[in-house]
Design a protein around this motif. Structure first.
Motif, mmCIF file in Angstrom:
data_model
loop_
_atom_site.group_PDB
_atom_site.id
_atom_site.type_symbol
_atom_site.label_atom_id
_atom_site.label_comp_id
_atom_site.label_asym_id
_atom_site.label_seq_id
_atom_site.Cartn_x
_atom_site.Cartn_y
_atom_site.Cartn_z
ATOM 1 N N ASP A 167 -11.622 71.297 76.686
ATOM 2 C CA ASP A 167 -11.361 72.771 76.754
ATOM 3 C C ASP A 167 -10.153 72.879 77.409
ATOM 4 O O ASP A 167 -9.791 73.008 78.569
ATOM 5 C CB ASP A 167 -12.375 73.450 77.872
ATOM 6 C CG ASP A 167 -12.305 74.895 78.034
ATOM 7 O OD1 ASP A 167 -11.626 75.423 77.124
ATOM 8 O OD2 ASP A 167 -12.827 75.574 78.775
ATOM 9 N N THR A 168 -9.014 72.838 76.698
ATOM 10 C CA THR A 168 -7.706 72.919 76.854
ATOM 11 C C THR A 168 -6.784 73.928 76.034
ATOM 12 O O THR A 168 -7.335 74.273 75.239
ATOM 13 C CB THR A 168 -6.846 71.776 76.980
ATOM 14 O OG1 THR A 168 -6.884 71.115 75.607
ATOM 15 C CG2 THR A 168 -7.544 70.549 77.565
ATOM 16 N N ASN A 169 -5.734 74.118 76.303
ATOM 17 C CA ASN A 169 -4.748 74.840 75.265
ATOM 18 C C ASN A 169 -4.490 74.278 73.940
ATOM 19 O O ASN A 169 -3.882 74.874 73.037
ATOM 20 C CB ASN A 169 -3.318 75.378 76.003
ATOM 21 C CG ASN A 169 -3.770 76.367 76.990
ATOM 22 O OD1 ASN A 169 -4.683 77.094 76.887
ATOM 23 N ND2 ASN A 169 -2.999 76.416 77.986
ATOM 24 N N PHE A 170 -4.891 72.892 73.885
ATOM 25 C CA PHE A 170 -4.514 72.348 72.529
ATOM 26 C C PHE A 170 -5.194 72.966 71.509
ATOM 27 O O PHE A 170 -4.380 73.024 70.497
ATOM 28 C CB PHE A 170 -5.163 70.729 72.703
ATOM 29 C CG PHE A 170 -4.673 69.979 71.478
ATOM 30 C CD1 PHE A 170 -3.627 69.158 70.990
ATOM 31 C CD2 PHE A 170 -5.862 69.842 70.495
ATOM 32 C CE1 PHE A 170 -3.534 68.704 69.780
ATOM 33 C CE2 PHE A 170 -5.876 69.140 69.365
ATOM 34 C CZ PHE A 170 -4.553 68.543 68.980
ATOM 35 N N GLN A 171 -6.506 73.362 71.544
ATOM 36 C CA GLN A 171 -7.056 73.903 70.372
ATOM 37 C C GLN A 171 -6.461 75.328 69.864
ATOM 38 O O GLN A 171 -6.197 75.267 68.519
ATOM 39 C CB GLN A 171 -8.503 74.305 70.734
ATOM 40 C CG GLN A 171 -9.260 73.181 71.252
ATOM 41 C CD GLN A 171 -9.476 71.958 70.349
ATOM 42 O OE1 GLN A 171 -9.941 72.273 69.087
ATOM 43 N NE2 GLN A 171 -9.967 70.846 70.733
ATOM 44 N N ASN A 172 -5.990 75.959 70.860
ATOM 45 C CA ASN A 172 -5.234 77.230 70.190
ATOM 46 C C ASN A 172 -3.893 76.856 70.181
ATOM 47 O O ASN A 172 -3.302 77.382 68.775
ATOM 48 C CB ASN A 172 -5.224 78.260 71.665
ATOM 49 C CG ASN A 172 -6.420 78.695 72.129
ATOM 50 O OD1 ASN A 172 -7.339 79.020 71.374
ATOM 51 N ND2 ASN A 172 -6.603 79.140 73.265
ATOM 52 N N ASN A 173 -3.326 75.962 70.570
ATOM 53 C CA ASN A 173 -1.836 75.641 70.135
ATOM 54 C C ASN A 173 -1.856 75.101 68.858
ATOM 55 O O ASN A 173 -0.726 75.498 67.832
ATOM 56 C CB ASN A 173 -1.038 74.657 71.008
ATOM 57 C CG ASN A 173 -0.828 75.467 72.509
ATOM 58 O OD1 ASN A 173 -0.778 76.376 72.582
ATOM 59 N ND2 ASN A 173 -0.583 74.462 73.260
ATOM 60 N N ALA A 174 -2.838 74.518 68.564
ATOM 61 C CA ALA A 174 -2.824 73.635 67.060
ATOM 62 C C ALA A 174 -3.520 74.490 65.807
ATOM 63 O O ALA A 174 -3.749 74.252 64.793
ATOM 64 C CB ALA A 174 -3.792 72.394 67.413
ATOM 65 N N LYS A 175 -3.883 75.713 66.613
ATOM 66 C CA LYS A 175 -4.650 76.596 65.564
ATOM 67 C C LYS A 175 -5.829 76.155 65.029
ATOM 68 O O LYS A 175 -6.215 76.248 63.854
ATOM 69 C CB LYS A 175 -3.707 77.459 64.476
ATOM 70 C CG LYS A 175 -2.563 77.979 65.146
ATOM 71 C CD LYS A 175 -1.719 78.446 64.047
ATOM 72 C CE LYS A 175 -0.484 79.229 64.447
ATOM 73 N NZ LYS A 175 0.388 78.695 65.348
ATOM 74 N N VAL A 176 -6.448 75.425 65.736
ATOM 75 C CA VAL A 176 -7.856 74.567 65.121
ATOM 76 C C VAL A 176 -9.040 75.623 65.159
ATOM 77 O O VAL A 176 -9.331 76.570 66.156
ATOM 78 C CB VAL A 176 -8.149 73.517 66.399
ATOM 79 C CG1 VAL A 176 -9.499 72.908 65.904
ATOM 80 C CG2 VAL A 176 -7.086 72.504 66.492
ATOM 81 N N LYS A 177 -9.538 75.639 64.412
ATOM 82 C CA LYS A 177 -11.037 76.387 63.899
ATOM 83 C C LYS A 177 -12.094 75.509 64.119
ATOM 84 O O LYS A 177 -12.553 75.096 62.887
ATOM 85 C CB LYS A 177 -10.902 77.149 62.698
ATOM 86 C CG LYS A 177 -9.528 78.154 62.628
ATOM 87 C CD LYS A 177 -9.645 78.914 61.276
ATOM 88 C CE LYS A 177 -8.340 80.029 61.220
ATOM 89 N NZ LYS A 177 -8.082 80.572 59.915
ATOM 90 N N LYS A 178 -12.560 75.240 65.153
ATOM 91 C CA LYS A 178 -13.901 74.339 65.174
ATOM 92 C C LYS A 178 -15.040 75.168 64.906
ATOM 93 O O LYS A 178 -15.239 76.448 65.174
ATOM 94 C CB LYS A 178 -13.999 73.967 66.617
ATOM 95 C CG LYS A 178 -12.993 72.861 66.987
ATOM 96 C CD LYS A 178 -13.254 71.417 66.327
ATOM 97 C CE LYS A 178 -12.129 70.437 66.523
ATOM 98 N NZ LYS A 178 -12.282 69.245 65.844
ATOM 99 N N ALA A 179 -16.141 74.694 64.237
ATOM 100 C CA ALA A 179 -17.343 75.273 64.070
ATOM 101 C C ALA A 179 -18.103 75.511 65.436
ATOM 102 O O ALA A 179 -17.802 74.942 66.540
ATOM 103 C CB ALA A 179 -18.108 74.183 63.353
#
Length: 256
Positions: A185-197
């Motif tokens: 739970d970091t900003n990495f997912q948003n910064n990389a525009k990751v769309k996790k299930a």
């Protein structure tokens, strides 16, 4: 005094690693592009934990800036005890649609800068027969990653390099570890525009927990540090599942 270098220290796992090392009385050299955040973190950690904190601004995707960073650290005449290569970036989407500069930036930051920093400081540790390197990889290192192809590949490099270096210095008093967290739970997912299930989002770990586990494993001399049962499970089964099936599973995890 002895210092620990931490790259990518102003957010996510890097920030929490800074806090954990500080709480264990390690003086710090923090590296990031964001000078304002570095100043704030320096003030907070030095005041709360009564340690010395040095800060350096650097764009680690640029070799000339890494050269300047290392020269400045070495010219400071401080004793480096540990290096934490945490800085990293990702991207999301089909390989053929991601802009070339985005994927090349991943290679520059996740692979080139980590290798560059390690090439500078590992000989220093070998000469002193003391020190250590903690590289931050990912559970992505254990499988191909459709829709995050370059990111997954870069983390596989980090894992492979770390294991190789560990073998090379096994007879020396040098710690070599690699952290392989799963979704955090970091900003990495948003910064990389990751769309996790959705099911993958629910299994995200808190970055402070990941950092604590990473520190404990590193100090104990573990080679591969995988926080969380689910992530250990994933890493284990990635070794025994047929590759075709594994790739399909990763596509589902990535929400495609």
């Amino acid at each position: 005094m002895k210092y620990t270098i931490i790259t990518g220290a102003t957010s996510g796992i890097g920030y929490d690693l800074s806090k954990v090392f500080a709480s264990n009385k390690h003086n710090l050299i923090l590296v990031s592009r964001n000078k304002e955040k570095l100043e704030t973190i320096k003030h907070t950690l030095s005041k709360e934990y009564l340690i010395d904190v040095l800060i350096f601004t650097c764009d680690l995707s640029r070799s000339e800036e890494i050269n300047n960073l290392c020269e400045n650290i070495i010219s400071s005449k401080v004793q480096i005890e540990y290096l934490v290569n945490n800085a990293g970036v990702g991207s999301f989407g089909p390989f053929y649609k991601i802009p070339e500069n985005e994927d090349l930036n991943i290679i520059d930051l996740n692979i080139r800068s980590l290798t560059h920093m390690t090439k500078v400081f590992l000989p220093y540790f070998v000469e002193k027969n003391h020190g250590g390197i903690l590289n931050v990889s990912s559970t992505a290192a254990f499988s191909p990653g459709p829709y995050m192809a370059v990111y997954y590949s870069s983390k596989a490099y980090v894992l492979s390099l770390t294991e190789a270096l560990r073998e090379e210095v096994k007879n020396k008093d040098i710690k070599i570890s690699v952290l392989c967290p799963g979704p955090t739970d970091t900003n990495f997912q948003n910064n990389a525009k990751v769309k996790k299930a959705d099911f993958a989002k629910k299994s995200m770990m808190d970055s402070s927990t990941v950092a604590t586990i990473a520190y404990d494993g590193f100090i104990k001399g573990k080679t591969i540090i995988i926080p969380g049962f689910n992530n250990k499970f994933l890493a284990f089964f990635s070794k025994i599942l047929p590759r075709k099936l594994l790739i399909k599973i990763i596509s589902k995890v990535n929400g495609v």
